[in-house]
Design a protein around this motif. Sequence first.
Motif, PDB file in Angstrom:
ATOM      1  N   VAL A   1       2.707  -1.794  26.159  1.00  5.81           N
ATOM      2  CA  VAL A   1       2.909  -2.129  24.702  1.00  5.81           C
ATOM      3  C   VAL A   1       2.955  -0.677  23.808  1.00  5.81           C
ATOM      4  O   VAL A   1       2.104   0.211  23.836  1.00  5.81           O
ATOM      5  N   THR A   2       4.195  -0.612  23.060  1.00  4.03           N
ATOM      6  CA  THR A   2       4.315   0.431  22.096  1.00  4.03           C
ATOM      7  C   THR A   2       4.205   0.183  20.801  1.00  4.03           C
ATOM      8  O   THR A   2       4.789  -0.841  20.524  1.00  4.03           O
TER       9      THR A   2
ATOM     10  N   GLN B   1      -5.254  -9.749  27.763  1.00  3.22           N
ATOM     11  CA  GLN B   1      -4.426  -9.176  26.728  1.00  3.22           C
ATOM     12  C   GLN B   1      -3.923  -7.759  27.019  1.00  3.22           C
ATOM     13  O   GLN B   1      -4.922  -7.019  27.420  1.00  3.22           O
ATOM     14  N   HIS B   2      -2.910  -7.234  27.017  1.00  2.00           N
ATOM     15  CA  HIS B   2      -2.441  -5.693  27.184  1.00  2.00           C
ATOM     16  C   HIS B   2      -2.346  -5.351  25.681  1.00  2.00           C
ATOM     17  O   HIS B   2      -1.644  -5.659  24.863  1.00  2.00           O
TER      18      HIS B   2
ATOM     19  N   ALA C   1      -1.043  -6.564  20.886  1.00  2.00           N
ATOM     20  CA  ALA C   1      -1.222  -6.865  22.316  1.00  2.00           C
ATOM     21  C   ALA C   1      -0.368  -7.856  22.722  1.00  2.00           C
ATOM     22  O   ALA C   1       0.431  -8.817  21.918  1.00  2.00           O
ATOM     23  N   SER C   2      -0.083  -8.230  24.068  1.00  2.00           N
ATOM     24  CA  SER C   2       0.704  -9.178  24.811  1.00  2.00           C
ATOM     25  C   SER C   2       0.014  -9.650  25.977  1.00  2.00           C
ATOM     26  O   SER C   2      -0.763  -8.836  26.534  1.00  2.00           O
TER      27      SER C   2
ATOM     28  N   MET D   1       2.367 -12.688  22.116  1.00  2.00           N
ATOM     29  CA  MET D   1       2.121 -11.464  21.198  1.00  2.00           C
ATOM     30  C   MET D   1       1.025 -11.667  19.996  1.00  2.00           C
ATOM     31  O   MET D   1       1.134 -12.596  19.477  1.00  2.00           O
ATOM     32  N   TYR D   2       0.322 -10.603  19.882  1.00  2.00           N
ATOM     33  CA  TYR D   2      -0.758 -10.680  18.723  1.00  2.00           C
ATOM     34  C   TYR D   2      -0.837  -9.427  18.100  1.00  2.00           C
ATOM     35  O   TYR D   2      -0.533  -8.363  18.294  1.00  2.00           O
ATOM     36  N   TRP D   3      -1.060  -9.588  16.675  1.00  2.00           N
ATOM     37  CA  TRP D   3      -1.461  -8.667  15.833  1.00  2.00           C
ATOM     38  C   TRP D   3      -2.993  -8.621  15.421  1.00  2.00           C
ATOM     39  O   TRP D   3      -3.449  -9.903  14.790  1.00  2.00           O
ATOM     40  N   TYR D   4      -3.858  -7.611  15.378  1.00  2.00           N
ATOM     41  CA  TYR D   4      -5.080  -7.570  15.147  1.00  2.00           C
ATOM     42  C   TYR D   4      -5.437  -6.300  14.149  1.00  2.00           C
ATOM     43  O   TYR D   4      -4.520  -5.362  14.310  1.00  2.00           O
TER      44      TYR D   4
END
Lengths: 112, 111
Positions: free
Chosen positions: A4-5, A101-102, A92-93, A32-35
């Motif tokens: 993940v970049t 999650q990565h 994260a994905s 996919m996630y945004w935190y």
Amino acid sequence: NAGVTQTPKFRVLKTGQSMTLLCAQDMNHEYMYWYRQDPGMGLRLIHYSVGEGTTAKGEVPDGYNVSRLKKQNFLLGLESAAPSQTSVYFCASSPQGGWPQHFGDGTRLSIL
Amino acid sequence: SQKIEQNSEALNIQEGKTATLTCNYTNYSPAYLQWYRQDPGRGPVFLLLIRENEKEKRKERLKVTFDTTLKQSLFHITASQPADSATYLCALDMDFQKLVFGTGTRLLVSP
């Protein structure tokens, strides 16, 4: 294998400016996630996506928008940045829901 | 909504000892519980996952327990090393889509 970049790694904005944070994954993951991570608050989910073309709101979505036009990319937009959005943002994905999650290494965003 | 409690105070232990970190939650039990490690300036890294019907999970020097009656998970690192110093996060999977994270506990292992 990059994983993940996140781009950019650091950014300083003025109040009212807009910007887009980019997250790219090369693992063919569906989710996919945004935190955002703030001191004493832990990781809080902003938006997430369960597949290409889908998005859903998380715990703290206000002031942010997202898009998942391609499976490998998940974009987080700030339309009019506010000082309260100063934070470290993590993407994260995961292959599917319920799996580990990565994470990327984060974008450090300061809004003056 | 689900609330997760991890000790906000740092845990200081000596090298070679067993570190035990606690994750307590309120309300209903999650289907899965995950533990992550986070180093300064880096993103969290997955360590272990335990399901609600599992009591214990092990991986090398790591052990996780899950007690749905107490609404608690314990994370153990045996024979701890200075390289184990980091912040450890627990996360609850409520709906097979997204995780709810605790604030994390910082572990410091001194030589």
